[in-house]
Design a protein around this motif. Structure first.
Motif, mmCIF file in Angstrom:
data_model
loop_
_atom_site.group_PDB
_atom_site.id
_atom_site.type_symbol
_atom_site.label_atom_id
_atom_site.label_comp_id
_atom_site.label_asym_id
_atom_site.label_seq_id
_atom_site.Cartn_x
_atom_site.Cartn_y
_atom_site.Cartn_z
ATOM 1 N N HIS A 150 2.659 -5.023 6.306
ATOM 2 C CA HIS A 150 3.019 -4.653 7.367
ATOM 3 C C HIS A 150 2.534 -3.444 7.827
ATOM 4 C CE1 HIS A 150 6.626 -6.648 4.853
ATOM 5 N NE2 HIS A 150 6.065 -7.565 5.588
ATOM 6 N N CYS A 151 1.692 -2.910 7.325
ATOM 7 C CA CYS A 151 0.707 -1.556 7.709
ATOM 8 C C CYS A 151 -0.641 -1.699 6.712
ATOM 9 C CB CYS A 151 1.512 -0.287 7.733
ATOM 10 S SG CYS A 151 0.495 0.781 8.553
ATOM 11 N N LEU A 152 -1.509 -1.496 7.817
ATOM 12 C CA LEU A 152 -3.074 -1.288 7.137
ATOM 13 C C LEU A 152 -3.316 0.410 6.887
ATOM 14 C CD1 LEU A 152 -5.577 -2.065 5.715
ATOM 15 C CD2 LEU A 152 -6.540 -2.531 7.941
ATOM 16 N N VAL A 153 -3.461 0.830 5.884
ATOM 17 C CA VAL A 153 -3.778 2.440 5.709
ATOM 18 C C VAL A 153 -5.240 2.580 5.236
ATOM 19 C CG1 VAL A 153 -3.189 4.547 4.771
ATOM 20 C CG2 VAL A 153 -1.643 2.991 5.547
ATOM 21 N N SER A 154 -6.095 2.966 6.129
ATOM 22 C CA SER A 154 -7.404 3.244 5.546
ATOM 23 C C SER A 154 -7.610 4.799 5.350
ATOM 24 C CB SER A 154 -8.637 2.963 6.741
ATOM 25 O OG SER A 154 -8.384 1.760 7.444
#
Length: 272
Positions: A150-154
């Motif tokens: 639901h969210c991509l965190v780099s």
């Protein structure tokens, strides 16, 4: 901002995160995928979030503090939950192997894309030479919205940003592009800010530091993420007690991540 104002801000963010529930009955917990190069501070960020929310040190993500490490400490897909008064917060972190320039020595880009779709289950051991097979016990054939990311965190290290090989950045951009195609929101957590600028030893000055802003602009340029989605933090590492300004940055980052992820879930349900 006075210490009293900072304490009020922290209390308000903690209250909102403690009261938060996903906006759809189809999803009981938000899935947040953490990715980045080796040594970027992915596992440390997960532990820092737990420390900020729980009010005490935690090391359940098993971050590797060895100097000069050249291989990922995280070999499996690992789901991290955050404890909350005898239960858990309604979000989880998916932690994966650190990215290397040579795809044959780390997690496959194809595997990261399959994680976005929700195909890979907790505990899968990454194979550096081939992607997961659809007959693997850890492969989920028909994932639903609750299984997807639901969210991509780099996660990128601010002090070593210029040293990250272009091959690694390209792989991260490839995953970002796929996430964009799927309309999955994305943010960048920029760690090691205290090593970027001496002034940031006082974390209240982080958004007035020219050097920190320059590194955020470099993140924006290299990874293609808007400036307002780049969130500088300092992970817990040497500290044995909670630090107010560290907690504020971490909680601000989590507030944004949770809001983005929840908006995505609600949009997907509405679209159906």
């Amino acid at each position: 901002m006075t210490d009293e104002d900072s304490e009020d801000n922290k209390s308000n963010m903690l209250r909102k995160l403690n009261e938060f529930m996903p906006g759809s009955a189809e999803v009981s917990k938000l899935n947040i995928l953490i990715h980045g190069p080796i040594g970027s501070g992915k596992s440390s960020f997960v532990d820092s979030v737990k420390t900020a929310l729980q009010g005490h040190n935690t090391t359940s993500a098993l971050a590797d503090s060895a100097a000069g490490k050249s291989h990922s400490f995280t070999l499996k897909l690992k789901i991290h939950r955050v404890k909350k008064d005898g239960t858990f917060y309604p979000f989880v972190f998916t932690d994966i192997m650190g990215l290397e320039p040579d795809e044959s020595k780390g997690v496959q880009t194809e595997d990261m894309i399959k994680i976005l779709h929700g195909h890979i289950k907790d505990g899968y051991t990454f194979n550096p030479v081939r992607s997961i097979a659809d007959y693997d016990p850890k492969y989920l054939s028909n994932p639903s919205l609750k299984d997807k990311v639901h969210c991509l965190v780099s996660v990128l290290p601010g002090d070593k940003l210029s040293l990250i090989p272009e091959e690694v950045i390209k792989r991260m951009r490839d995953v970002r592009k796929k996430a964009s195609d799927l309309e999955i929101p994305q943010v960048v957590i920029m760690t090691m800010v205290d090593k970027v600028c001496p002034l940031v030893k006082n974390l209240s000055k982080i958004y007035t530091s020219r050097k920190v802003k320059e590194k955020m602009e470099e993140c924006c340029h290299r990874l293609g993420v808007p400036m307002n989605c780049i969130l500088p933090v300092l992970n817990y590492h040497e500290q044995i007690t909670n630090d107010l300004n560290m907690d504020l940055l971490i909680l601000m980052a989590m507030t944004n991540i949770i809001q983005f992820a929840n908006d995505y879930v609600e949009d997907q349900v509405y679209a159906e």
